[in-house]
Enzyme design. Structure first.
Site, short mmCIF file in Angstrom:
data_model
loop_
_atom_site.label_atom_id
_atom_site.label_comp_id
_atom_site.label_asym_id
_atom_site.label_seq_id
_atom_site.Cartn_x
_atom_site.Cartn_y
_atom_site.Cartn_z
N ARG A 60 0.70 1.67 38.91
CA ARG A 60 1.50 1.69 37.68
C ARG A 60 1.06 0.63 36.68
O ARG A 60 1.25 0.80 35.48
CB ARG A 60 2.98 1.49 38.02
CG ARG A 60 3.54 2.52 38.98
CD ARG A 60 4.95 2.22 39.40
NE ARG A 60 5.91 2.58 38.35
CZ ARG A 60 7.22 2.42 38.46
NH1 ARG A 60 7.73 1.89 39.57
NH2 ARG A 60 8.02 2.77 37.48
N GLY A 74 5.11 -0.96 3.46
CA GLY A 74 5.47 -2.29 3.94
C GLY A 74 5.29 -3.35 2.88
O GLY A 74 4.32 -3.32 2.12
N PHE A 127 0.86 -1.18 0.00
CA PHE A 127 0.00 0.00 0.00
C PHE A 127 0.89 1.23 0.00
O PHE A 127 1.67 1.43 0.94
CB PHE A 127 -0.88 -0.04 1.25
CG PHE A 127 -1.96 1.00 1.32
CD1 PHE A 127 -3.20 0.79 0.72
CD2 PHE A 127 -1.76 2.17 2.05
CE1 PHE A 127 -4.21 1.74 0.83
CE2 PHE A 127 -2.76 3.12 2.15
CZ PHE A 127 -4.00 2.90 1.55
N GLU A 182 -0.45 5.28 9.61
CA GLU A 182 -1.86 5.51 9.29
C GLU A 182 -2.36 6.82 9.91
O GLU A 182 -3.53 6.95 10.25
CB GLU A 182 -2.74 4.34 9.76
CG GLU A 182 -2.40 3.00 9.14
CD GLU A 182 -2.71 2.95 7.65
OE1 GLU A 182 -3.49 3.79 7.17
OE2 GLU A 182 -2.16 2.06 6.97
N LEU A 211 0.81 5.09 -0.08
CA LEU A 211 0.14 6.38 0.04
C LEU A 211 1.12 7.45 0.51
O LEU A 211 1.29 8.48 -0.15
CB LEU A 211 -1.03 6.27 1.04
CG LEU A 211 -1.71 7.58 1.46
CD1 LEU A 211 -2.31 8.28 0.24
CD2 LEU A 211 -2.78 7.32 2.50
N THR A 212 1.80 7.21 1.60
CA THR A 212 2.70 8.21 2.21
C THR A 212 3.85 8.56 1.28
O THR A 212 4.42 7.71 0.61
CB THR A 212 3.25 7.66 3.53
OG1 THR A 212 2.17 7.39 4.41
CG2 THR A 212 4.18 8.67 4.19
N GLN A 235 2.76 0.33 43.11
CA GLN A 235 3.03 -0.60 42.02
C GLN A 235 1.74 -0.98 41.31
O GLN A 235 1.70 -1.10 40.08
CB GLN A 235 3.73 -1.86 42.56
CG GLN A 235 4.26 -2.80 41.49
CD GLN A 235 5.52 -2.28 40.81
OE1 GLN A 235 5.94 -1.14 41.02
NE2 GLN A 235 6.15 -3.11 39.99
N GLY A 289 2.57 13.08 4.65
CA GLY A 289 2.07 11.90 5.35
C GLY A 289 0.62 12.07 5.71
O GLY A 289 -0.28 11.59 5.02
N SER A 290 0.36 12.81 6.79
CA SER A 290 -1.02 13.00 7.24
C SER A 290 -1.86 13.79 6.24
O SER A 290 -3.05 13.55 6.09
CB SER A 290 -1.03 13.71 8.60
OG SER A 290 -0.37 12.94 9.57
#
Length: 701
Positions: free
Chosen positions: A374, A217, A177, A470, A179-180, A371, A185-186
């Site tokens: 967290r 990718g 794919f 994305e 696109l970028t 803890q 990018g965005s």
């Protein structure tokens, strides 16, 4: 030197002999490990006995039901027996990582796991969840082809692209794919790659380096085909961004086709060296008009662009489905990051003992409130957002089925906008939570958490890019606030999936704490959404009245209004949908525990908004803030005896987790020592050089 009395005592505790005896008697540390009954950690099984629910039933619930769990377990059992899927205890080089990913991808195809994601939705969904927990690079390799590439061709193409879809489903081709671009990018609408109609063909060009396709990718080494987005030019006129499916490599010799240049983007952290992120440039690459993904538009042989779009917004919506597929899938990455953080962090904290009352035994660090603070919110997020995403994926599958059937109703158009708006804020919220959870778990595990064999640093690096692919998160959430502003402006106060139904009834301010903490949280969120939506709307109008253009006005209203609006929208929807899922659970004990989990998630998400609730006038006295904090603390304490068994319900098998600290048997210390002993060092490879340096330094004296 004589061993001190305290050291002799330590040897006795460990049931070991002093080093001199070990050397003389040739007793190895491995034999000591196996012969000694002593373990410095607490028992995970003792924690499991504290749970108030049936662990088997809870695992079925948290893994998506009996059928889905059976599919997952079937895959897990096969992969666990295959040595190819055993995790390495050292970091792989780029070439090693690529080779492993390729071999594993080939193997899962041979096993028959990879299938049509639409025709065999349940089986494919189970596979993807397994791969996400086992090997993110392998999951990316699979989904980039099956979900993203084929999903784009399916949703944006027509019958003339059926042969590509069939080949893709049979894995006769490999898709990617694109696109970028390097400089975009965005802001997808401003990409610079061009596809020009010339002499009955489409000609692709990269006009400058900024238009280079990047981060695609599967492209660098494997892809034979690509979905490419470009500005379409017909008769000298730009018709805007369109999607195309093109061939990039020869299917016989696998060489890149003339007119295209392809390369690799280099090394990356985490599992991402196993993903072939590539770049691509076009130099008058020519292909047939059939390359255009022509759902709603087409090119005629006499150089005419024809379409059935009612508006420019309608045209853009065709690609929203393809983009939303990825974003909804990435919500799952946030879920899994939280799962891994909670699994490793909680199991290790249940085993690790440090400090204790005077004259008493050391306590497991999970016993300490700090803890728990967290780690338990990460567990609550993993479970809550998991329930949310399960519903989101099901609704999206129904939406895509309607799109593919050719439906063009107003209700479907509203669903498309809602899917886009919701995915644009839930993907950022989930991935922020996931990456932060892994970072916190790493620190919560102390120095041992820094070891590669803890997996926490590797996992944090692996999930880090989920915050930017994305759509960069802070940019992406703006599309959610834009959706809410647009719906309100048009007077649309409800939506097909129900996520904006809160707009129908403006809430009142805080009138005192009610019995159920969830009811209080939802009331606060609904008020907050109305407040930030109204404030954003008024500030936009005021700025425009003063002469600011719409672009500037929107940028200036992000920090204090539009951004928290989008985040609150995501959080409230997650909370509501997760709660709906829990209320449908039949087993009373499991439902009761999960109700507490959802409430912990809700309270932990509301806490950061307390200042805005007070500033905005929702409440004035200390009651709301005090009760939110008290309720969260109380829930963390009550869930302490449940959390190890809850983790068992979301954790992958030990071979897939691959963490010395987070294994289900609780033998963290033994696993660490086993790895340490595999790296025993007698003489450094640079010892001669070191000795020469020491000798030289002595001579100088």
């Amino acid at each position: 030197k004589e061993i001190s009395h305290s050291m002799k005592s330590a040897w006795r505790v460990f049931n070991l002999r002093p080093r001199k005896e070990l050397c003389n008697g040739r007793i190895g540390l491995r034999s000591i490990m196996t012969s000694s009954s002593y373990s410095p950690g607490a028992s995970l099984d003792e924690w499991r006995k504290k749970a108030t629910f049936d662990g088997g039933k809870m695992r079925v619930i948290l893994q998506g039901g009996e059928d889905k769990l059976a599919l997952k377990d079937e895959i897990w059992q096969i992969l666990e027996k295959d040595p190819l899927f055993k995790k390495s205890n050292h970091q792989l080089s780029l070439d090693e990582a690529r080779e492993v990913t390729h071999k594993r991808w080939k193997k899962i195809i041979e096993y028959g796991f990879v299938c049509d994601p639409y025709a065999e939705y349940e089986r494919f969904s189970a596979l993807i969840e397994v791969l996400e927990q086992l090997d993110t690079a392998l999951q990316a390799r699979t989904t980039l082809h099956s979900n993203v590439f084929l999903g784009a061709v399916t949703s944006m193409g027509t019958e003339r692209h059926s042969s590509i879809i069939e080949k893709g489903n049979r894995n006769e081709i490999v898709g990617c794919f694109a696109l970028t671009e390097l400089s975009h990018g965005s802001n997808t609408q401003s990409i610079q790659t061009t596809a020009t109609f010339e002499n009955g063909q489409l000609v692709f060009r990269t006009p400058h380096i900024g238009a280079m396709k990047v981060w695609s990718g599967n492209l660098a080494q494997s892809a034979t085909h690509a979905v490419v987005f470009a500005q379409l030019y017909v008769g000298g006129k730009c018709e805007g961004v369109h999607g195309f499916v093109i061939q990039v490599r020869d299917e016989k010799n696998h060489r890149v086709l003339p007119g295209i240049k392809v390369g690799d983007m280099g090394e990356k952290p985490g599992h991402w060296n196993g993903v072939e992120n590539g770049w691509m440039m076009f130099e008058d690459y020519r292909c047939s008009l059939d390359a255009l993904l022509n759902r709603g538009c087409d090119l005629t042989n006499d150089a005419r662009y024809v379409h059935s779009f009612k508006s420019d917004r309608d045209k853009k919506s065709v690609s929203l489905g393809a983009l939303s597929i990825g974003r909804i899938g990435i919500v799952g990455k946030g879920v899994n990051a939280c799962r891994m953080a909670a699994t490793i962090g909680i199991r290790y904290s249940a085993v690790r003992k440090q400090f204790g009352p005077p004259n008493g035994e050391e306590l497991p660090i999970l016993s300490y409130p700090l803890q728990r603070r967290r780690l338990l919110p990460a567990l609550a997020a993993a479970i809550s957002i998991g329930f949310f995403q399960e519903k989101m994926v099901d609704l999206f599958a129904q939406y895509m089925a309607r799109v593919l059937s050719g439906e063009k109703s107003d209700e479907l158009a509203e669903t498309s906008k809602e899917v886009h708006g919701l995915s644009s804020c839930c993907k950022p919220r989930a991935t922020w939570l996931g990456v932060n959870a892994l970072a916190e778990a790493r620190a919560a595990c102390g120095g041992h958490g820094f070891l590669f064999i803890s997996r926490l640093n590797e996992l944090r690096d692996t999930y880090d890019p989920s915050q930017t692919f994305e759509g960069e998160n802070n940019i992406l959430v703006q599309q959610a606030s834009n959706y809410l502003l647009s719906q309100k402006k048009q007077g649309i106060l409800s939506s097909p999936m129900g996520s904006i139904d809160f707009l129908q009834s403006p809430p009142s301010t805080f009138g005192g704490w009610k019995g159920d903490s969830l009811e209080n949280v939802i009331s606060a969120y609904e008020w907050l959404l109305h407040y930030t939506l109204d404030k954003t709307e008024k500030e936009l109008e005021e700025r425009k009245r003063k002469g600011e253009d719409a672009f500037t006005a929107r940028n200036e209203t992000q920090i204090d209004t539009a951004h928290p609006l989008a985040i609150a929208y995501a959080e409230l929807t997650m909370i509501k949908w997760a709660n709906e899922a829990v209320e449908e659970i039949e087993d009373e004990k499991c439902r009761g525990v999960l109700r507490r989990v959802i409430r912990l998630f809700a309270l932990s998400q509301l806490q950061p908004h307390l200042a805005l609730l007070y500033i905005g006038g929702y409440c004035s006295g200390p009651e709301l803030g005090r009760r939110v904090k008290e309720e969260q603390l109380s829930l963390e304490e009550s869930l302490s005896p449940e959390c190890v068994s809850l983790v068992d319900g979301i954790a992958p098998p030990d071979f897939a987790l691959g963490s010395a600290l987070g294994a289900s048997d609780g033998r963290a210390y033994e696993r660490m020592v086993e790895d340490f002993l595999s790296r025993e060092v007698d003489r450094a490879p640079f010892a001669d050089d070191l000795l020469d340096m020491i000798k030289t330094n002595k001579a100088k004296l």
